[in-house]
Design a protein around this motif. Structure first.
Motif, PDB file in Angstrom:
ATOM      1  N   ALA A  37       0.834  -1.200   0.000  1.00  0.00           N
ATOM      2  CA  ALA A  37       0.000   0.000   0.000  1.00  0.00           C
ATOM      3  C   ALA A  37       0.867   1.247   0.000  1.00  0.00           C
ATOM      4  CB  ALA A  37      -0.913   0.002   1.229  1.00  0.00           C
ATOM      5  N   LYS A  38       0.286   2.312  -0.475  1.00  0.00           N
ATOM      6  CA  LYS A  38       0.870   3.640  -0.365  1.00  0.00           C
ATOM      7  C   LYS A  38       0.128   4.345   0.754  1.00  0.00           C
ATOM      8  CE  LYS A  38       2.121   4.045  -5.214  1.00  0.00           C
ATOM      9  NZ  LYS A  38       1.887   4.768  -6.479  1.00  0.00           N
ATOM     10  N   LEU A  39       0.847   4.701   1.798  1.00  0.00           N
ATOM     11  CA  LEU A  39       0.265   5.333   2.971  1.00  0.00           C
ATOM     12  C   LEU A  39       0.704   6.791   3.048  1.00  0.00           C
ATOM     13  CD1 LEU A  39       0.955   2.412   5.466  1.00  0.00           C
ATOM     14  CD2 LEU A  39      -1.132   2.862   4.167  1.00  0.00           C
ATOM     15  N   PRO A  40       0.124   7.567   3.953  1.00  0.00           N
ATOM     16  CA  PRO A  40       0.557   8.967   4.097  1.00  0.00           C
ATOM     17  C   PRO A  40       2.052   9.068   4.394  1.00  0.00           C
ATOM     18  CG  PRO A  40      -1.452   8.572   5.333  1.00  0.00           C
ATOM     19  CD  PRO A  40      -0.970   7.236   4.855  1.00  0.00           C
ATOM     20  N   ALA A  41       2.614  10.190   4.083  1.00  0.00           N
ATOM     21  CA  ALA A  41       4.045  10.422   4.305  1.00  0.00           C
ATOM     22  C   ALA A  41       4.394  10.299   5.781  1.00  0.00           C
ATOM     23  CB  ALA A  41       4.436  11.801   3.791  1.00  0.00           C
ATOM     24  N   ALA A  42       5.551   9.730   6.041  1.00  0.00           N
ATOM     25  CA  ALA A  42       6.075   9.627   7.403  1.00  0.00           C
ATOM     26  C   ALA A  42       7.232  10.604   7.549  1.00  0.00           C
ATOM     27  CB  ALA A  42       6.555   8.203   7.669  1.00  0.00           C
ATOM     28  N   THR A  43       7.464  11.026   8.788  1.00  0.00           N
ATOM     29  CA  THR A  43       8.568  11.945   9.033  1.00  0.00           C
ATOM     30  C   THR A  43       9.792  11.242   9.612  1.00  0.00           C
ATOM     31  OG1 THR A  43       7.651  12.495  11.200  1.00  0.00           O
ATOM     32  CG2 THR A  43       7.032  13.917   9.359  1.00  0.00           C
ATOM     33  N   THR A  44       9.633   9.986  10.036  1.00  0.00           N
ATOM     34  CA  THR A  44      10.744   9.199  10.585  1.00  0.00           C
ATOM     35  C   THR A  44      10.553   7.736  10.195  1.00  0.00           C
ATOM     36  OG1 THR A  44       9.608   8.629  12.653  1.00  0.00           O
ATOM     37  CG2 THR A  44      10.878  10.703  12.625  1.00  0.00           C
ATOM     38  N   PRO A  45      11.631   6.945  10.229  1.00  0.00           N
ATOM     39  CA  PRO A  45      11.483   5.505   9.975  1.00  0.00           C
ATOM     40  C   PRO A  45      10.530   4.832  10.973  1.00  0.00           C
ATOM     41  CG  PRO A  45      13.787   6.137   9.811  1.00  0.00           C
ATOM     42  CD  PRO A  45      13.047   7.328  10.339  1.00  0.00           C
ATOM     43  N   LEU A  46      10.565   5.248  12.234  1.00  0.00           N
ATOM     44  CA  LEU A  46       9.667   4.675  13.234  1.00  0.00           C
ATOM     45  C   LEU A  46       8.211   4.947  12.876  1.00  0.00           C
ATOM     46  CD1 LEU A  46       9.145   3.269  15.954  1.00  0.00           C
ATOM     47  CD2 LEU A  46       9.408   5.526  17.039  1.00  0.00           C
ATOM     48  N   GLN A  47       7.921   6.156  12.467  1.00  0.00           N
ATOM     49  CA  GLN A  47       6.552   6.491  12.082  1.00  0.00           C
ATOM     50  C   GLN A  47       6.125   5.675  10.859  1.00  0.00           C
ATOM     51  OE1 GLN A  47       5.654  10.416  10.438  1.00  0.00           O
ATOM     52  NE2 GLN A  47       3.870  10.526  11.779  1.00  0.00           N
ATOM     53  N   ALA A  48       7.024   5.468   9.906  1.00  0.00           N
ATOM     54  CA  ALA A  48       6.704   4.658   8.734  1.00  0.00           C
ATOM     55  C   ALA A  48       6.346   3.228   9.146  1.00  0.00           C
ATOM     56  CB  ALA A  48       7.888   4.650   7.761  1.00  0.00           C
ATOM     57  N   GLU A  49       7.116   2.640  10.051  1.00  0.00           N
ATOM     58  CA  GLU A  49       6.830   1.285  10.520  1.00  0.00           C
ATOM     59  C   GLU A  49       5.511   1.225  11.274  1.00  0.00           C
ATOM     60  OE1 GLU A  49       8.397  -1.620   9.919  1.00  0.00           O
ATOM     61  OE2 GLU A  49       9.877  -0.610   8.669  1.00  0.00           O
ATOM     62  N   ALA A  50       5.231   2.243  12.077  1.00  0.00           N
ATOM     63  CA  ALA A  50       3.971   2.281  12.814  1.00  0.00           C
ATOM     64  C   ALA A  50       2.783   2.384  11.854  1.00  0.00           C
ATOM     65  CB  ALA A  50       3.967   3.438  13.806  1.00  0.00           C
ATOM     66  N   LEU A  51       2.906   3.204  10.822  1.00  0.00           N
ATOM     67  CA  LEU A  51       1.856   3.299   9.807  1.00  0.00           C
ATOM     68  C   LEU A  51       1.634   1.948   9.133  1.00  0.00           C
ATOM     69  CD1 LEU A  51       2.797   6.708   8.125  1.00  0.00           C
ATOM     70  CD2 LEU A  51       0.596   6.177   9.226  1.00  0.00           C
ATOM     71  N   GLY A  52       2.733   1.260   8.820  1.00  0.00           N
ATOM     72  CA  GLY A  52       2.633  -0.049   8.185  1.00  0.00           C
ATOM     73  C   GLY A  52       1.982  -1.084   9.083  1.00  0.00           C
ATOM     74  N   PHE A  53       2.322  -1.059  10.369  1.00  0.00           N
ATOM     75  CA  PHE A  53       1.725  -2.007  11.305  1.00  0.00           C
ATOM     76  C   PHE A  53       0.231  -1.743  11.464  1.00  0.00           C
ATOM     77  CE2 PHE A  53       1.307  -3.512  15.922  1.00  0.00           C
ATOM     78  CZ  PHE A  53       0.974  -4.799  15.531  1.00  0.00           C
TER      79      PHE A  53
END
Length: 121
Positions: A37-53
């Motif tokens: 999926a394409k999710l909203p932009a993240a500002t950190t790698p941690l935020q990207a992983e949290a969005l993915g989870f």
């Protein structure tokens, strides 16, 4: 009856989206479902992983899966979630993740190394 869901997200500074992918296997290791999926932009790698989870939790729920072992190669995220910690950069995401995890009381989240998470990567 248990399923395993490996997930991973990509973070690139300045990018307008966050990519995420997941693979769900049954107890015999057979692939049940995969996706990205394409999710909203993240500002950190941690935020990207949290969005993915969060996205993986919602996919699992939508497909009627209830006994799921989630695996991530992001140790910081798994530690924060498993220790019920707060984090200023992903506070609202943690709230949503905990909400969806409560809907899946038989689910869990474990850390694995990147090599073992290559299918989701």
């Amino acid at each position: 009856g248990w399923l395993k869901c490996n997930f991973d997200s990509g973070y690139i500074r300045g990018r307008s989206i966050t990519n995420t992918g997941w693979i769900i296997r049954d107890s015999d290791g057979e692939v049940v479902l995969t996706g990205c999926a394409k999710l909203p932009a993240a500002t950190t790698p941690l935020q990207a992983e949290a969005l993915g989870f969060l996205h993986a939790l919602q996919v699992v729920w939508t497909h009627g899966m209830r006994q799921v072992w989630f695996e991530s190669d992001n140790q910081e995220l798994t530690t924060i979630i498993n220790n019920c910690e707060d984090h200023s950069l992903i506070g609202s995401l943690l709230y949503d993740i905990r909400h969806w995890m409560a809907k899946l009381p038989l689910s869990s989240l474990a850390h694995i190394n990147r090599e073992r998470n290559s299918a989701a990567d």
